[in-house]
Design an enzyme around this catalytic site. Structure first.
Site, mmCIF file in Angstrom:
data_model
loop_
_atom_site.group_PDB
_atom_site.id
_atom_site.type_symbol
_atom_site.label_atom_id
_atom_site.label_comp_id
_atom_site.label_asym_id
_atom_site.label_seq_id
_atom_site.Cartn_x
_atom_site.Cartn_y
_atom_site.Cartn_z
ATOM 1 N N LYS A 156 10.687 1.454 -20.724
ATOM 2 C CA LYS A 156 10.824 1.326 -19.270
ATOM 3 C C LYS A 156 9.927 0.244 -18.673
ATOM 4 C CE LYS A 156 13.085 5.462 -17.787
ATOM 5 N NZ LYS A 156 13.042 6.377 -18.952
ATOM 6 N N GLU B 268 11.930 5.551 -7.714
ATOM 7 C CA GLU B 268 12.274 6.959 -7.854
ATOM 8 C C GLU B 268 11.911 7.363 -9.274
ATOM 9 O OE1 GLU B 268 14.416 4.528 -8.443
ATOM 10 O OE2 GLU B 268 14.868 5.136 -10.498
ATOM 11 N N SER C 152 13.564 4.378 -28.301
ATOM 12 C CA SER C 152 13.217 3.997 -26.927
ATOM 13 C C SER C 152 11.818 4.413 -26.501
ATOM 14 C CB SER C 152 14.251 4.564 -25.953
ATOM 15 O OG SER C 152 14.372 5.966 -26.117
HETATM 16 C C1 LIG Z 1 14.071 7.074 -19.436
HETATM 17 C C2 LIG Z 1 14.182 7.106 -20.902
HETATM 18 C C3 LIG Z 1 15.428 7.002 -21.553
HETATM 19 C C4 LIG Z 1 16.738 6.958 -20.822
HETATM 20 O O1 LIG Z 1 16.922 5.880 -19.989
HETATM 21 P P1 LIG Z 1 17.914 4.675 -20.328
HETATM 22 O O2 LIG Z 1 17.983 3.931 -19.054
HETATM 23 O O3 LIG Z 1 19.225 5.272 -20.733
HETATM 24 O O4 LIG Z 1 17.309 3.903 -21.430
HETATM 25 C C5 LIG Z 1 15.445 6.966 -22.937
HETATM 26 N N1 LIG Z 1 14.315 7.051 -23.663
HETATM 27 C C6 LIG Z 1 13.103 7.161 -23.068
HETATM 28 C C7 LIG Z 1 11.904 7.256 -23.932
HETATM 29 C C8 LIG Z 1 12.991 7.194 -21.679
HETATM 30 O O5 LIG Z 1 11.786 7.315 -21.111
#
Ligand SMILES: *Cc1c(COP(=O)(O)O)cnc(C)c1O
Length: 411
Positions: A102, A124, A394
């Site tokens: 993020k 948000e 992610s």
């Molecule tokens: C917020 C988040 C997501 C989901 O958000 P996307 O916009 O779909 O990438 C996925 N993995 C983590 C670790 C997150 O914090």
């Protein structure tokens, strides 16, 4: 980081979005009239910044010296052996500052806010991850950060509320509706409309009215640009499959973007299957054939979970980051064009995948990312040993330790 052009952000021309912000049938700007000038101003400022090598160089410098980019790609040797099929490689967004992808987007947008002379930033947040990323970027750049968060989420995510406050952000409790993300987005948009002259709205995923889905994609495209080059360097070729979890869709589109023209690479997105896609308790916008239909939520036309009257459904996922009723419009387009495919993993499958990656590789993934790992566990054994899967991890699981402990008990 397109090496040829010297530009940090992957601005390779794609056919989408068109000038009006449409990805085929999806996207657009479904907002009150009063917001259109603000979106126009943002789109113009973004175009201008992208064309400015100084902006690109500053972002590249910050991503390198602050975020810790490039994040590595790790070969998952023991997991590959255990599953007995495709070789598994992991793009390590869990190693980025603040523990997830993020920050790539928050930093890009905060830098753009500063360039536009807007020193007040609103954001948000649901679970608090985007709020923390925004607070982090704003603290570093000296911007004034205000984060809208539902009171239910604030109670569930106390450490993130504290992190944001520690970094000088104001966390504004949202008491309306279900007191969760959907309501926080409404209030953030309302604030932006009211204070648009000096305020920048930092949106957390590849969602919302144009130009947000495009802008967030571009800021996240560093994931795929790096990973593609790293795979070529490590293995001498491209992966057969690239897999990511899909909440709003930003980490997935960030991975997919660089592989878009590589027809040999299958792109797979994994939604939150919750208690099962037919249980009514999930966030599988594509996976639920009755509730997931085209509709409008928070400014864009896309797949939205809704009942027969078009009321937005309450969603469920063990991972807060995937728990949202709409999916980014570009994913709806890629699915319709059959360039990307989408599946889901249940809460239980994600938790099992989290445990497997932890014990076999020494990497505790975020519960969101564990959904992508769950798909790899299903898919790798069916693939030949000389094939390659790339997972985008992610984020890291530290934020989820409470949930994990409550679910599996004493590890
Ligand atoms: C917020 C988040 C997501 C989901 O958000 P996307 O916009 O779909 O990438 C996925 N993995 C983590 C670790 C997150 O914090």
């Amino acid at each position: 980081m397109s090496v040829d052009s010297g530009l940090y952000i992957n601005t390779q021309t794609t056919s989408v979005p068109d000038a009006r912000g449409y990805y085929g049938d999806f996207g657009g700007r479904f907002v009150p009239e009063t917001l259109i000038p603000a979106l126009e101003e943002l789109a113009a400022a973004y175009r201008d910044a992208m064309a400015d090598p100084a902006f690109q160089a500053e972002l590249e410098h910050l991503q390198r010296t602050f975020t810790g980019r490039p994040t590595p790609v790790t070969f998952a040797r023991r997991m590959t052996e255990a599953l007995g099929g495709a070789q598994i490689y992991i793009k390590r967004e869990d190693l980025a500052h603040t523990g997830a992808h993020k920050i790539n987007n928050a930093l890009g947008q905060a830098l753009l806010a500063k360039r536009m002379g807007k020193f007040r930033v609103v954001a948000e947040t649901g679970a608090g991850q985007h709020g923390v990323a925004s607070a982090t970027a704003c603290a570093m750049l000296g911007l004034d950060c205000h984060v809208y968060m539902g009171t239910v989420d604030m109670a569930r995510q106390k450490p993130n509320v504290f992190r944001m406050k520690l970094m000088g952000a104001e966390v504004i409790p949202v008491e309306s509706g279900t007191q969760t993300l959907k309501d926080a987005v409404n209030d953030a948009i309302r604030d932006w409309v009211t204070n648009v002259r000096d305020t920048f709205y930092c949106l957390g995923s590849a969602l919302g009215p144009h130009p947000y889905p495009m802008m967030v994609r571009d800021f996240q495209s560093v994931i795929g640009t790096e990973a593609r080059a790293q795979m070529l360097e490590l293995t001498g070729r491209l992966p057969n499959v690239a897999i990511a979890c899909v909440g709003g869709g930003s980490n997935a589109i960030g991975l997919f973007h660089a592989f878009r023209e590589d027809e040999s690479v299958d792109l797979i997105g994994v939604e939150a299957g919750g208690h099962g896609v037919l249980s009514g308790e999930h966030a599988a916008r594509f996976g639920d054939p009755t509730m997931g239909r085209p509709g409008v939520l928070h400014g864009a036309k896309t797949f939205v979970l809704q009942n027969s009257d078009g009321q937005i459904m309450n969603t469920h996922s063990i991972s807060a980051g995937l728990d949202y009723a709409a999916i980014g419009p570009e994913h709806a387009f890629l699915r319709q064009a059959e360039r990307a495919y989408y599946t889901s993993a249940t809460d239980e499958e994600a938790m099992a995948a989290l445990q497997m990656l932890s014990t076999s590789e020494g990497i505790i993934p975020a519960l969101e990312s564990a959904h992508a790992v769950a798909e790899v566990i299903k898919r790798a054994p069916t693939m030949p040993k000389d094939s390659i899967i790339l997972i985008n991890l992610s984020g890291r699981g530290d934020k989820d330790l409470d949930t994990i402990m409550r679910t599996i008990g004493d590890a």
